[in-house]
Design a protein around this motif. Structure first.
Motif, PDB file in Angstrom:
ATOM      1  N   VAL A   1      53.404  39.182  89.957  1.00  0.00           N
ATOM      2  CA  VAL A   1      52.526  39.031  88.798  1.00  0.00           C
ATOM      3  C   VAL A   1      52.881  37.756  88.036  1.00  0.00           C
ATOM      4  O   VAL A   1      51.998  36.996  87.637  1.00  0.00           O
ATOM      5  N   THR A   2      54.157  37.504  87.842  1.00  0.00           N
ATOM      6  CA  THR A   2      54.601  36.298  87.135  1.00  0.00           C
ATOM      7  C   THR A   2      54.116  35.047  87.855  1.00  0.00           C
ATOM      8  O   THR A   2      53.593  34.122  87.223  1.00  0.00           O
ATOM      9  N   GLN A   3      54.240  35.036  89.162  1.00  0.00           N
ATOM     10  CA  GLN A   3      53.779  33.883  89.929  1.00  0.00           C
ATOM     11  C   GLN A   3      52.270  33.701  89.766  1.00  0.00           C
ATOM     12  O   GLN A   3      51.793  32.578  89.569  1.00  0.00           O
ATOM     13  N   GLU A   4      51.516  34.785  89.829  1.00  0.00           N
ATOM     14  CA  GLU A   4      50.059  34.704  89.666  1.00  0.00           C
ATOM     15  C   GLU A   4      49.689  34.170  88.282  1.00  0.00           C
ATOM     16  O   GLU A   4      48.774  33.360  88.143  1.00  0.00           O
ATOM     17  N   VAL A   5      50.400  34.621  87.257  1.00  0.00           N
ATOM     18  CA  VAL A   5      50.130  34.170  85.888  1.00  0.00           C
ATOM     19  C   VAL A   5      50.411  32.675  85.764  1.00  0.00           C
ATOM     20  O   VAL A   5      49.622  31.934  85.158  1.00  0.00           O
ATOM     21  N   MET A   6      51.492  32.234  86.353  1.00  0.00           N
ATOM     22  CA  MET A   6      51.838  30.822  86.244  1.00  0.00           C
ATOM     23  C   MET A   6      50.816  29.957  86.987  1.00  0.00           C
ATOM     24  O   MET A   6      50.466  28.862  86.542  1.00  0.00           O
ATOM     25  N   ILE A   7      50.319  30.432  88.094  1.00  0.00           N
ATOM     26  CA  ILE A   7      49.254  29.713  88.806  1.00  0.00           C
ATOM     27  C   ILE A   7      47.995  29.683  87.942  1.00  0.00           C
ATOM     28  O   ILE A   7      47.329  28.643  87.833  1.00  0.00           O
ATOM     29  N   ASP A   8      47.668  30.824  87.328  1.00  0.00           N
ATOM     30  CA  ASP A   8      46.524  30.861  86.402  1.00  0.00           C
ATOM     31  C   ASP A   8      46.707  29.864  85.268  1.00  0.00           C
ATOM     32  O   ASP A   8      45.756  29.176  84.867  1.00  0.00           O
ATOM     33  N   LEU A   9      47.908  29.796  84.745  1.00  0.00           N
ATOM     34  CA  LEU A   9      48.205  28.862  83.649  1.00  0.00           C
ATOM     35  C   LEU A   9      47.913  27.420  84.081  1.00  0.00           C
ATOM     36  O   LEU A   9      47.277  26.660  83.353  1.00  0.00           O
ATOM     37  N   TRP A  10      48.355  27.053  85.267  1.00  0.00           N
ATOM     38  CA  TRP A  10      48.117  25.707  85.785  1.00  0.00           C
ATOM     39  C   TRP A  10      46.618  25.451  85.976  1.00  0.00           C
ATOM     40  O   TRP A  10      46.092  24.418  85.568  1.00  0.00           O
ATOM     41  N   ARG A  11      45.937  26.411  86.603  1.00  0.00           N
ATOM     42  CA  ARG A  11      44.513  26.236  86.908  1.00  0.00           C
ATOM     43  C   ARG A  11      43.616  26.303  85.671  1.00  0.00           C
ATOM     44  O   ARG A  11      42.566  25.682  85.643  1.00  0.00           O
ATOM     45  N   GLN A  12      43.991  27.116  84.704  1.00  0.00           N
ATOM     46  CA  GLN A  12      43.134  27.358  83.551  1.00  0.00           C
ATOM     47  C   GLN A  12      43.614  26.657  82.278  1.00  0.00           C
ATOM     48  O   GLN A  12      43.157  26.976  81.189  1.00  0.00           O
ATOM     49  N   ALA A  13      44.489  25.716  82.419  1.00  0.00           N
ATOM     50  CA  ALA A  13      45.044  25.038  81.233  1.00  0.00           C
ATOM     51  C   ALA A  13      43.947  24.449  80.357  1.00  0.00           C
ATOM     52  O   ALA A  13      44.067  24.437  79.128  1.00  0.00           O
ATOM     53  N   SER A  14      42.866  23.993  80.948  1.00  0.00           N
ATOM     54  CA  SER A  14      41.788  23.385  80.154  1.00  0.00           C
ATOM     55  C   SER A  14      41.050  24.421  79.297  1.00  0.00           C
ATOM     56  O   SER A  14      40.348  24.059  78.360  1.00  0.00           O
ATOM     57  N   ARG A  15      41.219  25.680  79.594  1.00  0.00           N
ATOM     58  CA  ARG A  15      40.568  26.736  78.807  1.00  0.00           C
ATOM     59  C   ARG A  15      41.339  27.104  77.536  1.00  0.00           C
ATOM     60  O   ARG A  15      40.819  27.812  76.687  1.00  0.00           O
ATOM     61  N   TYR A  16      42.565  26.659  77.465  1.00  0.00           N
ATOM     62  CA  TYR A  16      43.364  26.979  76.275  1.00  0.00           C
ATOM     63  C   TYR A  16      42.760  26.301  75.049  1.00  0.00           C
ATOM     64  O   TYR A  16      42.403  25.129  75.070  1.00  0.00           O
ATOM     65  N   ARG A  17      42.622  27.095  73.970  1.00  0.00           N
ATOM     66  CA  ARG A  17      42.097  26.592  72.699  1.00  0.00           C
ATOM     67  C   ARG A  17      43.148  26.809  71.623  1.00  0.00           C
ATOM     68  O   ARG A  17      43.471  27.952  71.269  1.00  0.00           O
ATOM     69  N   ARG A  18      43.653  25.727  71.121  1.00  0.00           N
ATOM     70  CA  ARG A  18      44.720  25.747  70.123  1.00  0.00           C
ATOM     71  C   ARG A  18      44.332  26.565  68.894  1.00  0.00           C
ATOM     72  O   ARG A  18      45.152  27.292  68.333  1.00  0.00           O
ATOM     73  N   GLU A  19      43.062  26.472  68.485  1.00  0.00           N
ATOM     74  CA  GLU A  19      42.605  27.175  67.280  1.00  0.00           C
ATOM     75  C   GLU A  19      42.549  28.703  67.453  1.00  0.00           C
ATOM     76  O   GLU A  19      42.456  29.446  66.487  1.00  0.00           O
ATOM     77  N   GLN A  20      42.637  29.165  68.680  1.00  0.00           N
ATOM     78  CA  GLN A  20      42.589  30.615  68.921  1.00  0.00           C
ATOM     79  C   GLN A  20      43.969  31.256  69.009  1.00  0.00           C
ATOM     80  O   GLN A  20      44.070  32.470  69.136  1.00  0.00           O
ATOM     81  N   GLY A  21      45.001  30.467  68.968  1.00  0.00           N
ATOM     82  CA  GLY A  21      46.350  31.028  68.981  1.00  0.00           C
ATOM     83  C   GLY A  21      47.331  30.144  69.701  1.00  0.00           C
ATOM     84  O   GLY A  21      46.973  29.112  70.277  1.00  0.00           O
ATOM     85  N   SER A  22      48.565  30.583  69.696  1.00  0.00           N
ATOM     86  CA  SER A  22      49.624  29.793  70.321  1.00  0.00           C
ATOM     87  C   SER A  22      49.556  29.887  71.845  1.00  0.00           C
ATOM     88  O   SER A  22      48.932  30.797  72.410  1.00  0.00           O
ATOM     89  N   VAL A  23      50.224  28.961  72.500  1.00  0.00           N
ATOM     90  CA  VAL A  23      50.311  28.977  73.964  1.00  0.00           C
ATOM     91  C   VAL A  23      50.982  30.265  74.426  1.00  0.00           C
ATOM     92  O   VAL A  23      50.536  30.916  75.363  1.00  0.00           O
ATOM     93  N   ARG A  24      52.031  30.659  73.740  1.00  0.00           N
ATOM     94  CA  ARG A  24      52.752  31.887  74.118  1.00  0.00           C
ATOM     95  C   ARG A  24      51.839  33.117  74.035  1.00  0.00           C
ATOM     96  O   ARG A  24      51.873  33.975  74.908  1.00  0.00           O
ATOM     97  N   THR A  25      51.025  33.193  73.006  1.00  0.00           N
ATOM     98  CA  THR A  25      50.103  34.324  72.860  1.00  0.00           C
ATOM     99  C   THR A  25      49.068  34.315  73.974  1.00  0.00           C
ATOM    100  O   THR A  25      48.766  35.348  74.568  1.00  0.00           O
ATOM    101  N   TRP A  26      48.534  33.122  74.261  1.00  0.00           N
ATOM    102  CA  TRP A  26      47.533  32.992  75.313  1.00  0.00           C
ATOM    103  C   TRP A  26      48.112  33.404  76.670  1.00  0.00           C
ATOM    104  O   TRP A  26      47.517  34.177  77.409  1.00  0.00           O
ATOM    105  N   VAL A  27      49.300  32.910  76.968  1.00  0.00           N
ATOM    106  CA  VAL A  27      49.955  33.242  78.233  1.00  0.00           C
ATOM    107  C   VAL A  27      50.318  34.726  78.277  1.00  0.00           C
ATOM    108  O   VAL A  27      50.173  35.377  79.312  1.00  0.00           O
ATOM    109  N   ALA A  28      50.773  35.274  77.171  1.00  0.00           N
ATOM    110  CA  ALA A  28      51.117  36.704  77.123  1.00  0.00           C
ATOM    111  C   ALA A  28      49.888  37.558  77.393  1.00  0.00           C
ATOM    112  O   ALA A  28      49.973  38.595  78.072  1.00  0.00           O
ATOM    113  N   THR A  29      48.733  37.141  76.892  1.00  0.00           N
ATOM    114  CA  THR A  29      47.489  37.879  77.141  1.00  0.00           C
ATOM    115  C   THR A  29      47.141  37.848  78.627  1.00  0.00           C
ATOM    116  O   THR A  29      46.785  38.876  79.215  1.00  0.00           O
ATOM    117  N   ILE A  30      47.265  36.670  79.237  1.00  0.00           N
ATOM    118  CA  ILE A  30      47.004  36.561  80.683  1.00  0.00           C
ATOM    119  C   ILE A  30      47.985  37.441  81.451  1.00  0.00           C
ATOM    120  O   ILE A  30      47.595  38.173  82.380  1.00  0.00           O
TER     121      ILE A  30
END
Length: 194
Positions: free
Chosen positions: A60-89
């Motif tokens: 699961v951790t590996q899948e999340v990290m791959i998602d993080l790499w692939r979906q980095a452009s979807r991160y929106r700073r105004e919606q929360g921190s990187v840690r929160t976004w990654v924790a949700t994924i």
């Protein structure tokens, strides 16, 4: 070509993850390494709490990290921190893994139950058939000779009443009477209730 991150900015301050995510979205591998190191333990911790299996949690951790790499452009700073976004994924991925494992276990269980349930027990069926055949033979021995011959020709050789009468050289009315009486005696002998 990507520019290296200013990891050692003046004053010794490391860049914030929210700033680094912009570079990850542009494909900067060094930026991804920075985010990876910052969040991987959190992702693994969430996975272990939900999945409760170390090997599955690592996947699961590996899948999340791959998602993080692939979906980095979807991160929106105004919606929360990187840690929160990654924790949700991580949470979603872990829950999906548990659901998938449960569905697989349910399918395996249903298949096992279906395979164990036979429409009938073949051995019991064979024994029952053999016992019934023996009972029929015993009951046939209790009939008169004409009754036994009539029933045998009709039921075991498939002859009609007329064909039985011709084979036994006996009037048709007599064959019908003997057959009726013989079947009644067989029914009584075998304990069949109507």
């Amino acid at each position: 070509m990507t520019q290296p991150l200013p990891f050692g900015s003046p004053g010794g301050k490391a860049p914030r993850l929210e700033e680094v995510m912009r570079d990850v979205a542009r494909g900067n591998k060094d930026a991804f390494a920075t985010v990876y190191d910052a969040v991987v333990d959190t992702v693994f911790g969430i996975a272990v709490k939900i999945v409760r299996d170390r090997a599955q949690s690592e996947e699961v951790t590996q899948e999340v990290m791959i998602d993080l790499w692939r979906q980095a452009s979807r991160y929106r700073r105004e919606q929360g921190s990187v840690r929160t976004w990654v924790a949700t994924i991580a949470h979603r991925r872990a829950v999906d893994r548990v659901r998938s494992a449960q569905a697989s276990a349910d399918r395996d269980h249903a298949t096992a139950v279906r395979d164990q349930q036979r429409p009938y027990d073949e051995v019991a069926e064979q024994v029952q058939t053999r016992l019934e055949s023996e009972q029929v033979r015993r009951c046939l021995r209790g009939l008169s000779e004409l009754q036994r011959q009539s029933v045998t020709l009709a039921f075991y050789q498939g002859l009609t009443y007329r064909e039985v009468a011709e084979a036994l050289r006996t009037p048709l009315a007599t064959i019908k009477t003997r057959m009726r009486d013989g079947l009644i005696r067989l029914r009584d002998c075998m304990g069949v209730t109507t």
